[in-house]
Scaffold this active site. Sequence first.
Site, short mmCIF file in Angstrom:
data_model
loop_
_atom_site.label_atom_id
_atom_site.label_comp_id
_atom_site.label_asym_id
_atom_site.label_seq_id
_atom_site.Cartn_x
_atom_site.Cartn_y
_atom_site.Cartn_z
CG ASN A 7 -1.84 1.14 1.32
OD1 ASN A 7 -1.76 2.06 0.50
ND2 ASN A 7 -2.71 1.14 2.31
NE ARG A 90 -6.03 1.85 -0.06
CZ ARG A 90 -5.96 3.04 0.51
NH1 ARG A 90 -4.81 3.50 0.96
NH2 ARG A 90 -7.03 3.76 0.66
#
Length: 402
Positions: A7, A90
Amino acid sequence: MKVLVVNAGSSSLKYQLIEMETETVLCKGVIEKIGLEGSLITHKYGDQKVVIEDTINDHTKAFNLLIDCLVNKDYGVIDSVEEIGAIGHRVVHSGEEFDSSTYVGDEEMKKLQSVAHLAPLHNPANIACIQLCKSLLPKVPNVAVFDTAFHSTMPKKAKMYGIPYEIYEKYQIRRYGFHGTSHKFVSGEAINYLTSKGLPCGKIVTCHLGNGSSISAVKDGKCVDTSMGMTPMAGVMMGTRCGDIDPAIVEMIADNTGMSLKETTNYLNKQSGFAGVSGVSSDARELCKAAAEGNERAQLAKDMFAYQVQKFIGSYAVAMNGLDCVVFTGGIGENSWEFRELIMQNTEFLGIAFDQEKNKTKEARGNFCDLSKPESKVKVLVIPTNEELVIARETKEIVQSL
Ligand code: AMP
């Protein structure tokens, strides 16, 4: 298969390496202040932790440090990068290019780049990180998992804004929603729980309440509406975001303060919400503490937030023609009995019998917990979210189908 979940933010990079056979987290960490002073990496494995302070000027250095943490002789968890079966990223905004997770080949990369401007604070960092992984680990497949994808099932009447249709067509301006992996995870867990008890599970409202907050209506396992919009600024007020406001206010603030449009948007994004209303903090714990000490603006911020969440729950019960379950998740939803108690006020008419006593127990903090009384027609559940696991599961599924 081992999946690396990444992420990447503009100045941070969070990661987890997950063994998918057992869905066990082998290690996880965060690299903070990339490109800034005081950059560091915090790496956790088993019950151990190492903190490494280093000059981390860019994401390339950050990613190389991450790899070193994974394979390090002392605190690594794998022998070589060959053990990484896939990388799940992500990605915040999919625009209209994707409505589900995707393998990122050259075609998909072009599409990702074409929607990067829709989330200028996040998508460019997400894309740069995918490119970096492709060049540093060329044999490992990359998968993009979008914050927006779970909401792609919303009907058009929920997706569209009351603005000229051509503007939607030309610039893809509509409601997308965010926190999709979280809403997907907790609604899935709720469905499993309710099904195991022989209870109805077709009409669920999921409340992801944290520093950013969003509420979703999940009908028969699919999202039919959500509170965030084209951007994560919409919906309920949050730690520093204003949430839904009259759009004319933007110009009024700009005119009155002399701020530019960009500065005003930033002000509504970064200095509003809990922080702006209370003048105390963006953090819910600080807000509760100040309110308990008699700070009226902190109490006002608490009341506003709870009231706004209540209104979404009520409207989504109408949108779904009923309600089987309300789920609380996110830092506030999982941990704050005070906020849950405030939000559950005035909900008896919906068939909710909320167990106020159980709500205050340790059991109901950060754990899966059923907070409804036995006679409650609607279940109220606390479900800790696990966005990384959703990313890892989707990554594995996509890579195995290639
Ligand atoms: P998140 O963005 O999901 O990490 O959530 C962060 C928010 O959760 C912050 O506002 C925290 O103050 C809040 N939070 C975490 N633990 C608690 C707690 N025990 N009581 C109240 N709020 C909490």
